[in-house]
Write a protein that holds these residues in place. Structure first.
Motif, short mmCIF file in Angstrom:
data_model
loop_
_atom_site.label_atom_id
_atom_site.label_comp_id
_atom_site.label_asym_id
_atom_site.label_seq_id
_atom_site.Cartn_x
_atom_site.Cartn_y
_atom_site.Cartn_z
N ARG A 34 0.85 -1.20 0.00
CA ARG A 34 0.00 0.00 0.00
C ARG A 34 0.88 1.24 0.00
O ARG A 34 1.79 1.38 0.82
CB ARG A 34 -0.87 0.00 1.25
CG ARG A 34 -1.76 1.21 1.37
CD ARG A 34 -2.51 1.23 2.67
NE ARG A 34 -3.46 0.13 2.74
CZ ARG A 34 -4.64 0.21 3.34
NH1 ARG A 34 -5.01 1.32 3.94
NH2 ARG A 34 -5.44 -0.82 3.36
N PRO A 35 0.60 2.21 -0.88
CA PRO A 35 1.34 3.47 -0.84
C PRO A 35 0.83 4.34 0.31
O PRO A 35 -0.36 4.53 0.46
CB PRO A 35 1.04 4.10 -2.20
CG PRO A 35 -0.25 3.51 -2.62
CD PRO A 35 -0.34 2.15 -1.99
N ILE A 36 1.75 4.81 1.12
CA ILE A 36 1.41 5.70 2.23
C ILE A 36 1.99 7.07 1.90
O ILE A 36 3.18 7.22 1.64
CB ILE A 36 1.99 5.17 3.57
CG1 ILE A 36 1.45 3.77 3.86
CG2 ILE A 36 1.68 6.13 4.70
CD1 ILE A 36 -0.06 3.69 4.00
N TYR A 37 1.13 8.06 1.92
CA TYR A 37 1.45 9.41 1.49
C TYR A 37 1.78 10.29 2.70
O TYR A 37 1.01 10.35 3.65
CB TYR A 37 0.24 9.93 0.72
CG TYR A 37 0.20 11.40 0.45
CD1 TYR A 37 1.17 12.01 -0.33
CD2 TYR A 37 -0.83 12.19 0.94
CE1 TYR A 37 1.12 13.36 -0.59
CE2 TYR A 37 -0.90 13.53 0.67
CZ TYR A 37 0.08 14.12 -0.09
OH TYR A 37 0.02 15.45 -0.36
N ASP A 38 2.92 10.99 2.64
CA ASP A 38 3.34 11.91 3.70
C ASP A 38 3.24 13.33 3.16
O ASP A 38 4.10 13.79 2.41
CB ASP A 38 4.77 11.58 4.13
CG ASP A 38 5.27 12.44 5.27
OD1 ASP A 38 4.64 13.48 5.60
OD2 ASP A 38 6.32 12.09 5.84
N ASP A 44 3.84 18.72 -4.43
CA ASP A 44 2.77 18.81 -5.43
C ASP A 44 3.29 18.88 -6.86
O ASP A 44 2.75 19.59 -7.70
CB ASP A 44 1.83 19.99 -5.14
CG ASP A 44 1.11 19.84 -3.82
OD1 ASP A 44 0.58 18.75 -3.57
OD2 ASP A 44 1.10 20.81 -3.03
N CYS A 45 4.32 18.11 -7.14
CA CYS A 45 4.86 18.08 -8.51
C CYS A 45 3.95 17.26 -9.43
O CYS A 45 4.04 17.38 -10.65
CB CYS A 45 6.27 17.50 -8.51
SG CYS A 45 6.35 15.74 -8.08
N CYS A 82 8.38 9.65 -7.19
CA CYS A 82 8.31 10.80 -6.29
C CYS A 82 9.71 11.32 -5.97
O CYS A 82 10.51 10.61 -5.36
CB CYS A 82 7.58 10.42 -4.99
SG CYS A 82 7.45 11.83 -3.85
N PRO A 83 10.03 12.56 -6.36
CA PRO A 83 11.38 13.09 -6.13
C PRO A 83 11.68 13.38 -4.65
O PRO A 83 12.84 13.48 -4.27
CB PRO A 83 11.41 14.37 -6.96
CG PRO A 83 9.98 14.81 -7.03
CD PRO A 83 9.18 13.53 -7.05
N LYS A 84 10.65 13.51 -3.83
CA LYS A 84 10.84 13.83 -2.41
C LYS A 84 10.56 12.65 -1.49
O LYS A 84 10.55 12.80 -0.27
CB LYS A 84 9.95 15.02 -2.01
CG LYS A 84 10.31 16.29 -2.73
CD LYS A 84 11.71 16.73 -2.34
CE LYS A 84 12.08 18.03 -2.97
NZ LYS A 84 13.39 18.51 -2.53
N LYS A 85 10.32 11.47 -2.09
CA LYS A 85 10.02 10.26 -1.31
C LYS A 85 8.86 10.48 -0.33
O LYS A 85 8.87 10.04 0.80
CB LYS A 85 11.27 9.76 -0.54
CG LYS A 85 12.46 9.50 -1.45
CD LYS A 85 12.14 8.42 -2.44
CE LYS A 85 13.33 8.19 -3.38
NZ LYS A 85 12.94 7.63 -4.65
N ALA A 86 7.83 11.19 -0.84
CA ALA A 86 6.64 11.47 -0.03
C ALA A 86 5.67 10.28 -0.01
O ALA A 86 4.69 10.31 0.71
CB ALA A 86 5.93 12.71 -0.56
#
Length: 100
Positions: A34-38, A44-45, A82-86
């Protein structure tokens, strides 16, 4: 022994019999991860939204709002781009007893 059907009596597999039915299927149930979003890491790219093959990234006015787990299959593309590993991929077993 029961008699087997002849080739012309068997329905064709993989055929969409009625248009617009994909929304009915809970394809997110296939997930293993599951992808977990931080939100605190997100810039917001919208790379996750652009690359998501299932349109499971929820956005509003180019702002990431979350992930639609109803359709997310857990492929991990969003986390990889994701470039920021969010977005972090976590085992679905960690969420077995939680509501979405």
């Amino acid at each position: 022994m029961a008699e087997l059907k002849k080739w012309h009596e068997i329905p064709i597999g993989g055929v969409i019999t009625e248009p617009g039915t994909a929304r009915k299927y809970r394809t997110g149930d296939w997930r293993v991860k599951r992808p977990i979003y931080d939100r605190s890491k997100c810039i917001d790219c919208m790379m996750c939204w652009f690359y998501c093959p299932d349109q499971a990234i929820i956005q509003e006015n180019s702002i990431m709002k979350g992930i639609d787990y109803f359709y997310c299959k857990g492929c991990g593309i969003c986390a990889n781009v994701c470039p920021k590993k969010a977005i972090e991929m976590r085992p679905e077993t960690e969420f077995a007893h939680k509501e979405e």
